[in-house]
Scaffold this active site. Structure first.
Site, short mmCIF file in Angstrom:
data_model
loop_
_atom_site.label_atom_id
_atom_site.label_comp_id
_atom_site.label_asym_id
_atom_site.label_seq_id
_atom_site.Cartn_x
_atom_site.Cartn_y
_atom_site.Cartn_z
N ARG A 217 37.35 146.88 38.21
CA ARG A 217 36.28 146.29 37.39
C ARG A 217 36.75 146.15 35.94
O ARG A 217 37.18 147.13 35.32
CB ARG A 217 35.01 147.15 37.48
CG ARG A 217 34.44 147.17 38.89
CD ARG A 217 33.24 148.07 39.01
NE ARG A 217 32.06 147.53 38.34
CZ ARG A 217 30.86 148.09 38.38
NH1 ARG A 217 30.68 149.22 39.04
NH2 ARG A 217 29.84 147.55 37.74
N SER B 37 25.86 143.21 29.39
CA SER B 37 25.16 143.83 28.27
C SER B 37 25.59 145.28 28.07
O SER B 37 25.40 145.86 27.00
CB SER B 37 23.64 143.78 28.49
OG SER B 37 23.29 144.56 29.62
N ASP C 36 19.83 142.61 38.42
CA ASP C 36 19.82 143.67 39.43
C ASP C 36 18.73 143.49 40.49
O ASP C 36 18.77 144.17 41.52
CB ASP C 36 19.66 145.05 38.78
CG ASP C 36 20.97 145.56 38.19
OD1 ASP C 36 22.03 145.01 38.54
OD2 ASP C 36 20.93 146.50 37.38
N LYS D 111 30.00 143.75 39.89
CA LYS D 111 29.23 144.97 40.15
C LYS D 111 29.99 145.83 41.17
O LYS D 111 31.20 145.67 41.36
CB LYS D 111 27.84 144.60 40.66
CG LYS D 111 26.99 143.84 39.65
CD LYS D 111 26.49 144.73 38.54
CE LYS D 111 25.53 144.00 37.62
NZ LYS D 111 24.96 144.88 36.58
N ARG E 58 22.33 148.94 46.00
CA ARG E 58 21.29 147.90 46.02
C ARG E 58 21.34 147.06 47.31
O ARG E 58 20.32 146.52 47.73
CB ARG E 58 21.40 147.02 44.78
CG ARG E 58 21.26 147.82 43.50
CD ARG E 58 20.64 147.07 42.36
NE ARG E 58 20.66 147.88 41.15
CZ ARG E 58 19.83 148.89 40.90
NH1 ARG E 58 18.89 149.21 41.78
NH2 ARG E 58 19.93 149.58 39.77
N LYS F 244 23.33 156.79 44.61
CA LYS F 244 23.83 156.33 43.32
C LYS F 244 22.69 156.15 42.33
O LYS F 244 22.83 156.44 41.14
CB LYS F 244 24.60 155.02 43.50
CG LYS F 244 25.15 154.44 42.19
CD LYS F 244 25.97 153.20 42.45
CE LYS F 244 26.34 152.51 41.16
NZ LYS F 244 27.21 153.29 40.27
#
Length: 409
Positions: free
Chosen positions: A100, A147, A293, A320, A367, A391
């Site tokens: 990442r 952000s 999200d 992500k 998610r 998480k």
């Protein structure tokens, strides 16, 4: 628990109460601020893996700090350790974390005078950080980046000798998360301004006012109950605690978005009640650049209801826990849907049937697991690596069982 089976469920009761832990986004910001201003006290801190890792990392005295899959912690701690004078740390994470990108944040900190080097691959963790006093106070950053890079700089800004003047170049995305950070700074007495594309944070080397800050519950976690409400029978009520009508969290836009699915929201004494009423839409078009999200939740809701779904502003989903756009396309198409994706958008074609007992891969992404769970109101399915939910929301499956979802390991 590796995988679980969610059997097709019909919720017998019409009214449910669910208590959700504190916001991960707020908690991780406040945990860092508490490390800078120890006189602050915190209530309702998130019990998520990410926040526990953040807490552990901030109190660690080791030369190696491993934050595993916690992306927010990686960004925030990069900035934090950069200003810990005399401290040398190697900040590392999981295999996915090492893929990442973090170059944009590292270069911004280096421009302020930080001593940060890459331990392995240029532009990616792990990072070798030597903490020092930073005296430079002006830096520029592309405005359409995560952000979290911006918030990482803002969170340490008051401890820079001359504060910070941060110029954002281009169109700003995820503004609610930036405003959340500035609001939390304001709560502890740090002065800031956000005018046009320039954010200024004043230096503050004095103590903050000793006060207790209560973390609002997590709106991203609430999204799965909005989805459940949308798929439930008319008259179903789900009451969630603890939520504010004037929330700092960008995902509170759920209240407006889910009206289209017949979910009416009411607030009373820090409780949010969702009630299912009639609705009649064939398509939903949204720009989610300020709340990416919740894209997975909305896409699955639309798939379950056979509604066209056109989501834009999703460019940050590619970096992500997994490439969430590719993951959504793959898993929804297993279920019988058809999804087109670009670099920053998703288009879901309506589907009349949903395949049964499909095994949903979660890609180490909490998610993915939670967004697909409400589908159990329409069909039976398997969720792989189900405890990935820890998480952000460790009690998720227990909370669904309490509501009447039929779950077996």
């Amino acid at each position: 628990m590796s995988s679980i089976t969610l059997h097709k469920s019909e919720l017998k009761n019409r009214k449910f109460d669910v208590t959700i832990t504190g916001s991960k986004s707020e908690s991780n910001r406040l945990l860092l601020l508490k490390a800078l201003y120890p006189e602050i006290r915190l209530d309702n801190v998130s019990n998520s893996d990410d926040s526990q890792l953040m807490t552990k990392a901030l109190s660690s005295t080791s030369h190696i700090v491993d934050i595993h899959h916690a992306g927010t912690a990686m960004r925030f701690l990069t900035a934090f350790f950069a200003v810990q004078e005399g401290r040398e740390v190697t900040l590392t994470g999981s295999k996915r974390m090492k893929e990442r990108p973090i170059k944009i944040l590292v270069e911004a900190l280096q421009a302020l005078g930080a001593d940060i080097n890459y331990a392995e691959n240029e532009g990616f963790p792990p990072l070798k950080i030597k903490g020092k006093k930073l005296t430079k106070n002006k830096v520029s950053l592309k405005a359409n980046v995560s952000s979290q890079y911006i918030s990482a700089l803002l969170l340490i800004a008051s401890k820079l000798e001359n504060g910070l003047e941060l110029t954002l170049e281009g169109e700003i995305t995820s503004i609610p998360y930036i405003k959340m950070t500035l609001s939390l700074l304001d709560e502890i007495g740090v002065a800031s301004s956000f005018v046009n594309n320039t954010i200024t944070v004043k230096p503050n080397n004095s103590k903050s006012t000793a006060k207790t800050l209560t973390v609002e519950s997590d709106w991203s976690s609430a999204s799965y109950y909005f989805s459940i409400a949308a798929l439930c029978d008319m008259g179903t009520e789900i009451t969630l605690s603890s939520y504010k009508e004037n929330s700092l969290q960008g995902d509170s836009i759920l209240v407006d978005i889910y009206k289209a699915f017949g979910v009416v929201s009411t607030f009373k004494e820090n409780q949010l009640t969702l009630k299912k009423e009639t609705f009649n839409i064939e398509a939903i078009n949204l720009n989610l650049q300020n709340a990416p999200d919740i894209a997975q939740t909305i896409a699955v809701t639309c798939f379950a209801l056979g509604i066209v779904c056109n989501l834009k502003g999703l460019h940050t989903l590619k970096i992500k826990e997994t490439d969430r756009l590719v993951a959504l396309k793959t898993e929804i198409e297993k279920l019988g849907g058809q999804v087109d994706i670009t670099n920053d958008a998703l288009y879901l074609h309506p589907s009349k049937a949903i395949n049964e007992m499909v095994s949903i891969a979660t890609y180490h992404d909490h998610r993915m697991a939670m967004a697909f769970a409400p589908l159990a109101l329409k069909t039976s399915l398997v969720i792989e690596d189900a405890m990935v939910v820890s998480k952000s929301y460790p009690t998720f499956w227990n909370d669904l069982k309490t509501m009447g979802f039929k779950i077996s390991e």
